[in-house]
Design a protein around this motif. Structure first.
Motif, mmCIF file in Angstrom:
data_model
loop_
_atom_site.group_PDB
_atom_site.id
_atom_site.type_symbol
_atom_site.label_atom_id
_atom_site.label_comp_id
_atom_site.label_asym_id
_atom_site.label_seq_id
_atom_site.Cartn_x
_atom_site.Cartn_y
_atom_site.Cartn_z
ATOM 1 N N THR A 169 0.864 -1.175 0.000
ATOM 2 C CA THR A 169 0.000 0.000 0.000
ATOM 3 C C THR A 169 0.906 1.233 0.000
ATOM 4 O OG1 THR A 169 -0.114 0.491 2.379
ATOM 5 C CG2 THR A 169 -1.532 -1.298 1.562
ATOM 6 N N PRO A 170 0.336 2.416 -0.191
ATOM 7 C CA PRO A 170 1.159 3.626 -0.115
ATOM 8 C C PRO A 170 1.795 3.831 1.259
ATOM 9 C CG PRO A 170 -0.927 4.093 -1.207
ATOM 10 C CD PRO A 170 -1.042 2.709 -0.654
ATOM 11 N N HIS A 171 1.293 3.127 2.264
ATOM 12 C CA HIS A 171 1.787 3.294 3.630
ATOM 13 C C HIS A 171 2.785 2.205 4.051
ATOM 14 C CE1 HIS A 171 -1.427 6.242 4.092
ATOM 15 N NE2 HIS A 171 -2.247 5.343 3.570
ATOM 16 N N THR A 172 2.992 1.197 3.205
ATOM 17 C CA THR A 172 3.883 0.097 3.574
ATOM 18 C C THR A 172 5.303 0.592 3.780
ATOM 19 O OG1 THR A 172 2.569 -1.446 2.248
ATOM 20 C CG2 THR A 172 4.772 -2.174 2.911
ATOM 21 N N ASN A 173 5.896 0.238 4.919
ATOM 22 C CA ASN A 173 7.283 0.606 5.179
ATOM 23 C C ASN A 173 8.223 -0.305 4.393
ATOM 24 O OD1 ASN A 173 9.687 1.602 6.500
ATOM 25 N ND2 ASN A 173 9.670 -0.355 7.603
ATOM 26 N N THR A 174 9.131 0.293 3.627
ATOM 27 C CA THR A 174 10.129 -0.471 2.885
ATOM 28 C C THR A 174 11.549 -0.086 3.304
ATOM 29 O OG1 THR A 174 10.088 1.148 1.067
ATOM 30 C CG2 THR A 174 8.607 -0.757 0.880
ATOM 31 N N ASP A 175 11.656 0.611 4.412
ATOM 32 C CA ASP A 175 12.963 1.034 4.933
ATOM 33 C C ASP A 175 13.410 0.037 5.989
ATOM 34 O OD1 ASP A 175 14.983 2.276 6.579
ATOM 35 O OD2 ASP A 175 14.435 4.188 5.671
ATOM 36 N N LEU A 176 14.489 -0.645 5.733
ATOM 37 C CA LEU A 176 14.962 -1.695 6.635
ATOM 38 C C LEU A 176 15.293 -1.151 8.020
ATOM 39 C CD1 LEU A 176 15.598 -4.699 6.833
ATOM 40 C CD2 LEU A 176 17.919 -4.195 6.061
ATOM 41 N N LYS A 177 15.883 0.019 8.091
ATOM 42 C CA LYS A 177 16.238 0.612 9.384
ATOM 43 C C LYS A 177 14.990 0.909 10.209
ATOM 44 C CE LYS A 177 20.706 0.665 8.969
ATOM 45 N NZ LYS A 177 21.540 -0.214 9.838
ATOM 46 N N VAL A 178 13.959 1.412 9.557
ATOM 47 C CA VAL A 178 12.708 1.685 10.259
ATOM 48 C C VAL A 178 12.100 0.374 10.758
ATOM 49 C CG1 VAL A 178 10.347 2.538 10.006
ATOM 50 C CG2 VAL A 178 12.255 3.802 8.978
ATOM 51 N N LEU A 179 12.148 -0.662 9.924
ATOM 52 C CA LEU A 179 11.611 -1.969 10.330
ATOM 53 C C LEU A 179 12.368 -2.506 11.534
ATOM 54 C CD1 LEU A 179 9.767 -4.412 9.834
ATOM 55 C CD2 LEU A 179 11.535 -5.311 8.292
ATOM 56 N N GLU A 180 13.677 -2.395 11.536
ATOM 57 C CA GLU A 180 14.478 -2.877 12.667
ATOM 58 C C GLU A 180 14.084 -2.170 13.955
ATOM 59 O OE1 GLU A 180 18.395 -2.184 11.225
ATOM 60 O OE2 GLU A 180 18.545 -4.134 10.212
ATOM 61 N N ALA A 181 13.821 -0.862 13.863
ATOM 62 C CA ALA A 181 13.389 -0.108 15.044
ATOM 63 C C ALA A 181 12.010 -0.566 15.511
ATOM 64 C CB ALA A 181 13.380 1.383 14.728
ATOM 65 N N GLU A 182 11.112 -0.839 14.560
ATOM 66 C CA GLU A 182 9.768 -1.297 14.917
ATOM 67 C C GLU A 182 9.817 -2.681 15.572
ATOM 68 O OE1 GLU A 182 8.005 -1.052 11.088
ATOM 69 O OE2 GLU A 182 7.231 0.993 11.378
ATOM 70 N N VAL A 183 10.696 -3.537 15.069
ATOM 71 C CA VAL A 183 10.841 -4.875 15.641
ATOM 72 C C VAL A 183 11.414 -4.795 17.046
ATOM 73 C CG1 VAL A 183 12.097 -7.066 15.432
ATOM 74 C CG2 VAL A 183 10.974 -6.060 13.425
ATOM 75 N N GLU A 184 12.357 -3.903 17.252
ATOM 76 C CA GLU A 184 12.927 -3.726 18.593
ATOM 77 C C GLU A 184 11.859 -3.228 19.563
ATOM 78 O OE1 GLU A 184 15.177 -3.861 21.801
ATOM 79 O OE2 GLU A 184 15.717 -4.682 19.836
ATOM 80 N N ALA A 185 11.004 -2.322 19.097
ATOM 81 C CA ALA A 185 9.904 -1.848 19.944
ATOM 82 C C ALA A 185 8.941 -2.992 20.264
ATOM 83 C CB ALA A 185 9.160 -0.715 19.244
ATOM 84 N N THR A 186 8.712 -3.851 19.286
ATOM 85 C CA THR A 186 7.862 -5.027 19.496
ATOM 86 C C THR A 186 8.450 -5.935 20.564
ATOM 87 O OG1 THR A 186 7.016 -4.977 17.228
ATOM 88 C CG2 THR A 186 6.908 -7.089 18.389
ATOM 89 N N ARG A 187 9.757 -6.131 20.515
ATOM 90 C CA ARG A 187 10.430 -6.994 21.489
ATOM 91 C C ARG A 187 10.283 -6.438 22.909
ATOM 92 N NH1 ARG A 187 14.942 -6.896 19.200
ATOM 93 N NH2 ARG A 187 14.683 -8.759 17.930
ATOM 94 N N ARG A 188 10.334 -5.125 23.037
ATOM 95 C CA ARG A 188 10.246 -4.512 24.368
ATOM 96 C C ARG A 188 8.837 -4.593 24.942
ATOM 97 N NH1 ARG A 188 13.196 -0.284 21.884
ATOM 98 N NH2 ARG A 188 11.294 0.981 21.885
#
Length: 273
Positions: free
Chosen positions: A183-202
């Motif tokens: 979608t137009p909102h899909t994140n395709t930035d790997l660095k942003v994804l890594e930050a989101e995954v780290e937030a998920t882990r916390r």
């Protein structure tokens, strides 16, 4: 609507009488496996061919293929063949999936009742998250995801949970190719994804607002097995109106409670998330 009508079934007798060569080969391969399993000990090509009533050259061809696939091994000293543990692991995986579905179903129904939203159960695969089961919301607007669908790690709440709590090798599917924009909102930035995954882990849960479908969000939590390994996720999905990008505490608590309940039923004595 004629395109929705299934074509007439081929009479079973004709299928059995003249099966395509591919079906014949598949049937013969299973006969080899079943005979070896029933025997329970290593066997030579000649004896196996005799037991099956199959030509020796054909039996050897099937054994060679099964060996290449890892289902059969050969003792270099005796030249006898035996089944490997690969079949056992496949059977164990089927048993685990069956138990997961059984244990999760009641919790999924309760979560749908508590939240009013569609609930999905997904398992972890090397290339993404496989939807195993869905309990749909009683609503005129339905989430279109179906059992069997494979969701990308980077654009689903389930995938972000898997990257946060699953084995590190799952990142291979993410870093090995460009991230698809659904979608137009899909994140395709790997660095942003890594930050989101780290937030998920916390925090122990993940969302993915409009990452796969415009106007739709999902909230997912991890399900762990007896060894505290991630084996699945449970998710509520709905419109942003009902599952906002910043979900309310009560909704998060309901999803985490369902995930913890399923995990405990599967033998996880201490919920890690």
């Amino acid at each position: 609507m004629t395109d929705l009508i299934d074509p007439p079934a081929t009479p079973k007798a004709s299928v059995d009488a003249h099966p395509p060569s591919g079906i014949q080969s598949l049937r013969a391969a299973f006969q080899v496996i079943e005979e070896m399993a029933a025997l329970g000990e290593p066997i030579g090509v000649t004896d196996l061919a005799k037991a099956l009533g199959m030509p020796k050259t054909r039996t050897f061809r099937y054994l060679r293929t099964l060996k290449a696939l890892g289902y059969v091994s050969q003792d270099p000293a005796t030249e006898r063949y035996r089944l490997t543990l690969r079949l056992f692991h496949l059977g164990q995986a089927v048993a685990d999936s069956t138990r997961l579905l059984t244990e999760a179903r009641a919790a999924m129904v309760q979560l749908r009742r508590d939240t009013g939203q569609t609930v999905t159960l997904s398992s972890v695969e090397p290339e993404g998250m496989r939807v195993l089961d869905i309990v749909r919301a009683h609503s005129p607007v339905q989430i279109v995801t179906r059992p069997g669908a494979l969701l990308a790690f980077h654009s689903s709440a389930q995938g972000r949970v898997a990257l946060a709590f699953g084995p590190a090798r799952l990142w291979t599917a993410v870093r090995g190719k460009p991230l698809k924009r659904w979608t137009p909102h899909t994140n395709t930035d790997l660095k942003v994804l890594e930050a989101e995954v780290e937030a998920t882990r916390r925090r122990g849960w993940a969302t993915a607002p409009e990452q796969t479908l415009v106007g739709v969000n999902a909230l997912a939590a991890p399900i762990f097995g007896a060894g505290r390994d991630l084996i699945a996720t449970i998710t509520v999905a709905g419109s942003l109106q009902h599952v906002p990008a910043e979900p309310p505490a009560a909704l998060v608590a309901s999803v985490l409670q369902a995930a913890r309940r399923i995990s405990e039923n599967l033998g996880c004595t201490e919920y890690p998330a």
